[in-house]
Design an enzyme around this catalytic site. Structure first.
Site, mmCIF file in Angstrom:
data_model
loop_
_atom_site.group_PDB
_atom_site.id
_atom_site.type_symbol
_atom_site.label_atom_id
_atom_site.label_comp_id
_atom_site.label_asym_id
_atom_site.label_seq_id
_atom_site.Cartn_x
_atom_site.Cartn_y
_atom_site.Cartn_z
ATOM 1 N N GLU A 1 57.546 94.449 -20.620
ATOM 2 C CA GLU A 1 57.217 94.774 -22.145
ATOM 3 C C GLU A 1 58.381 95.554 -22.325
ATOM 4 O O GLU A 1 58.471 96.014 -22.941
ATOM 5 C CB GLU A 1 56.240 94.739 -22.266
ATOM 6 C CG GLU A 1 54.850 94.252 -21.981
ATOM 7 C CD GLU A 1 54.825 92.645 -22.674
ATOM 8 O OE1 GLU A 1 55.232 92.667 -23.842
ATOM 9 O OE2 GLU A 1 54.847 91.223 -22.089
ATOM 10 N N HIS B 1 50.995 97.942 -25.648
ATOM 11 C CA HIS B 1 51.824 98.978 -25.120
ATOM 12 C C HIS B 1 51.062 100.293 -24.980
ATOM 13 O O HIS B 1 51.014 100.837 -25.636
ATOM 14 C CB HIS B 1 52.908 98.430 -26.005
ATOM 15 C CG HIS B 1 53.005 96.925 -25.509
ATOM 16 N ND1 HIS B 1 53.938 96.718 -27.177
ATOM 17 C CD2 HIS B 1 53.645 96.217 -24.841
ATOM 18 C CE1 HIS B 1 54.062 94.967 -26.556
ATOM 19 N NE2 HIS B 1 54.270 95.300 -25.316
ATOM 20 N N CYS C 1 57.941 99.762 -32.804
ATOM 21 C CA CYS C 1 57.779 98.173 -32.684
ATOM 22 C C CYS C 1 60.019 97.796 -33.157
ATOM 23 O O CYS C 1 59.699 97.465 -32.106
ATOM 24 C CB CYS C 1 57.432 97.826 -32.835
ATOM 25 S SG CYS C 1 55.685 98.313 -31.317
#
Length: 445
Positions: free
Chosen positions: A174, A250, A368
């Site tokens: 990721e 995450h 993000c």
């Protein structure tokens, strides 16, 4: 030689929408099928980029993906003209259709893992695009992400580009959302911390049972090998399965680090004490570990406000600043904690709040939205300068958004063939503004 950390923020795409695609992401699911505003989302992101540039930081722009992804639909058997393909998919497979319209590439923390030249054996900056295999809509991104990265960092003397890891959940990767680098100075050798949710080849190890652990230990190790990182300067930490089950999909939802500071929640990791001791030992200089107790801020409140999905940046005077979403300011609990933090003796001296609600409602905060790249002045000079934020680029991109973006977009609007035409027209112009060349499939075909 001077050294910098450059933040490359993802530019929100013309099809920004709330389809609720991300199982395990509480914000994404809770706002599913709401009406979005692509224009507002893009402008909120641009304002944050410009604000950081005005704070004296170097700020870059990362182009979005082409959406809807007609080529993915054709691979899945939908045929005819572009309009016919859209209509068929919308009627016959609405979930797949919504996935290929995702605007989630705005979250460039998931674009790639980056290791600066000070850490790598060949003294080049290394990039590995994330494969994002856990979510179909995100697994469509890596090829174009790689194209964009190569167009931005297009000098093999300074930059090394790797293909994304195999498209299999055993190597689920990721990107930078599960990677943090610590250093005394951005140009000095640092310690790279990889955070994973599970082991892919050992089912006996701890793992969440409901929500997926998207990052595997094996993927972390593969990226470290590709980048030529030293074992003596690399740390692997497992995320606490209990927080994954609470919507921490995450690591950057529960921890953030910068230079000699790790700001994290009490429940973030497994075997916390031992792992932080390893990090301190390998760092070989005093670290600041700032742990937020559950008694002061619950995991639920941290996820709701994204208090850890914040940027931690260093100003020219050495002070660190937290770049937080306004949701943190609106939360009595989090705001009070930040006030206490600023009154304590840590390198963090200020919190600045930004309105990124269009992104927050889709499940991503300030952290993000950016990919961090630590580079020196020679490497910076080799970066595609058309992607670096300044007054002219800010004005030009705002005009570009005003020209091409819709004010409102519902999930049903995504089937409009005109939206595809609008999106491609916008992206074709954007590649000229950012001097990227033909990075999109429609430009190459």
């Amino acid at each position: 030689m001077k050294h910098f950390e450059v933040n490359f923020d993802g530019l929100v795409g013309p099809t920004h929408n709330y389809a609720g695609l991300s199982y395990g992401n509480v914000a994404s699911l809770s706002n599913a099928r709401s009406v979005s505003s692509p224009r507002s989302a893009a402008k909120q992101g641009l304002l944050k980029m410009k604000a950081l540039q005005e704070m004296g930081l170097i700020q870059g722009v990362f182009a979005p993906q082409e959406r809807p992804d007609i080529y993915a639909l054709r691979r899945l058997g939908f045929q005819g003209s572009d309009a016919e393909v859209l209509s068929q998919a919308f009627k016959q497979a609405p979930a797949i259709f919504q996935a290929v319209c995702s605007a989630s590439s705005m979250w460039t923390a998931n674009a790639a893992t980056v290791s600066p030249s000070a850490d790598t054996t060949d003294n080049r900056v290394h990039f590995t695009p994330a494969n994002l295999t856990n979510k179909f809509h995100r697994s469509l991104e890596p090829q174009t992400t790689g194209n964009i990265l190569r167009a931005m960092f297009n000098n093999s003397r300074y930059f090394a580009h790797h293909p994304h890891l195999p498209d299999n959940e055993h190597f689920g990767d990721e990107g930078a959302a599960n990677h943090t680098r610590f250093c005394t100075d951005y140009g000095h050798t640092g310690v790279e911390m990889f955070v994973y949710g599970r082991y892919a080849f050992d089912g006996s190890k701890p793992a969440p049972q409901t929500y997926p652990a998207r990052q595997t230990r094996e993927a972390c190790e593969a990226v470290a090998r590709l980048h030529g990182l030293s074992e003596s300067k690399t740390v692997y930490v497992q995320q606490n399965p209990a927080v994954i089950e609470q919507g921490v999909f995450h690591n950057d939802v529960i921890a953030v680090g910068n230079q000699n500071v790790l700001f994290y929640h009490e429940q973030a990791f497994l075997d916390t004490e031992r792992k932080l001791a390893e990090l301190q030992e390998k760092f070989a200089a005093p670290m600041h570990f700032i742990e937020v107790p559950t008694a002061k801020v619950s995991v639920a409140e941290a996820v709701k406000t994204y208090m850890f999905n914040t940027q931690l940046v260093t100003l020219a005077n050495g002070d660190m600043v937290i770049i937080a979403p306004t949701e943190c300011e609106e939360s009595t609990i989090v705001h009070q904690y930040f006030d206490e933090l600023l009154a304590s003796n840590t390198p963090i001296k200020e919190v600045r709040y930004f309105d990124v609600k269009q992104s927050m409602r889709n499940g991503g905060g300030p952290a993000c939205l950016r990919l961090r790249v630590a580079i020196n002045d020679q490497e910076l000079a080799a970066v595609n300068q058309a992607c670096i934020m300044n007054d002219t680029l800010f004005e030009r991109l705002n005009l570009w958004v005003d020209t091409h973006y819709r004010d409102e977009l519902s999930t049903d609007d995504l089937a409009d063939p005109q939206l595809l035409i609008e999106s491609r027209t916008a992206l074709d112009e954007l590649t000229q503004i950012l001097q990227l060349g033909s990075v999109y499939a429609f430009q190459r075909n």
